[in-house]
Design a protein around this motif. Structure first.
Motif, mmCIF file in Angstrom:
data_model
loop_
_atom_site.group_PDB
_atom_site.id
_atom_site.type_symbol
_atom_site.label_atom_id
_atom_site.label_comp_id
_atom_site.label_asym_id
_atom_site.label_seq_id
_atom_site.Cartn_x
_atom_site.Cartn_y
_atom_site.Cartn_z
ATOM 1 N N VAL A 148 -74.209 -6.137 76.438
ATOM 2 C CA VAL A 148 -76.213 -6.698 75.884
ATOM 3 C C VAL A 148 -75.894 -6.909 77.520
ATOM 4 N N SER A 154 -78.442 -2.374 74.101
ATOM 5 C CA SER A 154 -79.687 -2.847 74.101
ATOM 6 C C SER A 154 -79.689 -4.046 73.317
ATOM 7 N N SER A 155 -78.981 -4.450 72.625
ATOM 8 C CA SER A 155 -78.270 -5.322 71.670
ATOM 9 C C SER A 155 -76.675 -5.449 70.810
ATOM 10 N N ILE A 156 -76.678 -6.383 70.189
ATOM 11 C CA ILE A 156 -74.626 -6.268 70.141
ATOM 12 C C ILE A 156 -74.993 -5.114 68.770
ATOM 13 N N GLU A 157 -76.067 -5.109 67.596
ATOM 14 C CA GLU A 157 -75.796 -4.880 66.712
ATOM 15 C C GLU A 157 -75.686 -3.389 66.976
ATOM 16 N N GLU A 158 -76.149 -2.555 68.060
ATOM 17 C CA GLU A 158 -75.704 -1.083 68.683
ATOM 18 C C GLU A 158 -74.113 -0.887 69.116
ATOM 19 N N VAL A 311 -80.237 -13.794 75.086
ATOM 20 C CA VAL A 311 -79.332 -12.695 74.285
ATOM 21 C C VAL A 311 -78.799 -13.825 72.821
ATOM 22 N N SER A 312 -77.978 -13.647 71.613
ATOM 23 C CA SER A 312 -77.995 -14.864 70.585
ATOM 24 C C SER A 312 -76.763 -14.434 70.517
#
Length: 364
Positions: A148, A154-158, A311-312
Motif C-alpha cells: 500500500v 490504495s488499501s490493504i483490503e484491495e 496505513v494501519s
C-alpha cells in the motif's frame, strides 16, 4: 368562622408539604455532591493521573536524548502503552549488540550480507523503509502494509491474496535488485525492521503450514522436500507415513544439513535462522518487533517509521500472538533429548540475540 378555620388548616398543610419537598431537594443535592458528583471524583483523581504521566516522561527523557538519529521516533508524542515502547525497543537493540559482541556465539550470530540476505529485504523507497522477511511470523501482513505504501494498491483490503507473494506484481522490489552503491546507501539511511517469535514455535508453524496443511499451490514441500528429509533422517524405514515432526527436527539439528538445504533452494527460508535471513549483527536495524507483543509493536513500528497516518496494521485476532507453551511441549514430547539439544544448538543464536529463554523441557 368555620370556613375561615378550614382555610387556615389547608394553608398550613400546603406550607408543610412545600417544606418537606424543599428539605428533600436539599438532602438529595447534598447526597449527589458528596457521593456521585463525577466532577468532584475527577478533580480528586486528575492530579494523580497527570503526575503519573509526567513521571514516566521524566524517567525516559534522559534516555531519549542519547538516541542516535537512526533510532529516533518521528517526534510525535506517544500515548498509552506507546510511552513505554521506546525503552522496550532500546533494551532489545542493546541485548542484540551485546550478544553480537560475544565471541563464544560468533558462529551462531554472524553471517555475510549475501544475496540470500538481500533477497529477503523488501524496499519502500517512497518512505525510506526496509523490511526483512522472516517467514512464519506474520510477514504477509507487513508486506501488505508496504504494498500500500508503495502505491500498488490504495488499501490493504484491495490486495488479492495471490498477489501478496507474487514479487513481479506486488510492487515490492528486493534490496538485491539495486547496485552495490544503492544497497549501501539504503542500508545506511533507511528505517529498517523485522519481526521475530520464539524460534521453536516458529519451526512448529513452518512444519504445520508446509507439510501438514500444505497449500495446493506449493506441492513441492510434500512431494519433493518431505521425501528428501525422510530418506535421510527417518529411523524406521518401514514407516510409510508422511513427514513427521521428529524427522523435521532431526534434519534441522544435523550439523551437515546444508547439503540438503542446497537441494531445497530458497524454500528453506521458512525454517532457517533469523541470523541467516536478516544478518542482524551486520545490519543495524532500527526496530526489532516480537510476534508475542505485536499488538504493541505494530503501532510503534508504524509511528517510528513515520507512516502511522498513512496505513494501519491489519486487525490481529485475539490470542493469535500469544506464545503457546503447551503446544510446543506437546510437539517435542516424543523427541529424544539428543535431537532437541542438537536443534537448540543450531538455533541458540536466535534464542540469545532476541531474548528468548531456553525451553524448560531442555533443562529438566
Amino acid at each position: 368562622w368555620l370556613m375561615s378555620d378550614n382555610m387556615h388548616h389547608q394553608w398550613l398543610l400546603l406550607a408543610a408539604c412545600f417544606w418537606v419537598i424543599f428539605m428533600f431537594m436539599v438532602a438529595s443535592k447534598f447526597i449527589t455532591l458528596t457521593f456521585k458528583d463525577p466532577d468532584g471524583y475527577g478533580a480528586k483523581q486528575e492530579p494523580l493521573i497527570l503526575t503519573a504521566v509526567t513521571k514516566v516522561e521524566e524517567v525516559h527523557a534522559p534516555e531519549e536524548k542519547h538516541w542516535s538519529e537512526e533510532f529516533q521516533p518521528t517526534g510525535k508524542a506517544f500515548s498509552g502503552n506507546l510511552i513505554r515502547q521506546p525503552l522496550v525497543h532500546m533494551e532489545r537493540l542493546e541485548l542484540l549488540r551485546n550478544v553480537c559482541r560475544d565471541t563464544a556465539l560468533r558462529n551462531l550470530s554472524h553471517t555475510a550480507v549475501s544475496k540470500f540476505v538481500l533477497d529477503r529485504i523488501f524496499v519502500c523507497d517512497k518512505h525510506k523503509i526496509l523490511f526483512c522477511q522472516t517467514p512464519k511470523v506474520g510477514n504477509t501482513q507487513w508486506k501488505k502494509v508496504l504494498i500500500v505504501l508503495n502505491g500498488a494498491f490504495s488499501s490493504i483490503e484491495e490486495i488479492p491474496e495471490n498477489i501478496v507473494h507474487d514479487h513481479e506484481k506486488n510492487g515490492l522490489p528486493r534490496l538485491s535488485s539495486f547496485s552495490d552503491s544503492e544497497i549501501k546507501k539504503r542500508l545506511s539511511l533507511y528505517f529498517k525492521f523485522f519481526i521475530v517469535r520464539d524460534p521453536f514455535e516458529r519451526l512448529i508453524s513452518a512444519f504445520k503450514d508446509k507439510f501438514v496443511h500444505n497449500p495446493r499451490f506449493e506441492p513441492w514441500y510434500r512431494h519433493e522436500i518431505a521425501p528428501g528429509i525422510i530418506r535421510k533422517y527417518r529411523k524406521n524405514r518401514t514407516e510409510t507415513k508422511g513427514l513427521q515432526f521428529e524427522d523435521f527436527v532431526r534434519y534441522l539439528g544435523d550439523p551437515n544439513h546444508r547439503w540438503l538445504d542446497v537441494q531445497f533452494g530458497d524454500h528453506i527460508i521458512h525454517w532457517v535462522t533469523y541470523v541467516e535471513l536478516c544478518a542482524p549483527c551486520e545490519i543495524t536495524y532500527s526496530v526489532i518487533g516480537h510476534h508475542e507483543t505485536l499488538e504493541d509493536d505494530a503501532p510503534y513500528i508504524l509511528k517510528a517509521a513515520g507512516i502511522d497516518h498513512l496505513v494501519s496494521y491489519p486487525t490481529i485476532p485475539p490470542g493469535i500472538t500469544v506464545y503457546n507453551k503447551t503446544k510446543v511441549e506437546r510437539y517435542f514430547s516424543g523427541i529424544s533429548k539428543r535431537d532437541i539439544r542438537r536443534l537448540y544448538a543450531r538455533f541458540e543464536g536466535d534464542f540469545k540475540l532476541f531474548g528468548y529463554r531456553e525451553p524448560d523441557f531442555l533443562l529438566n
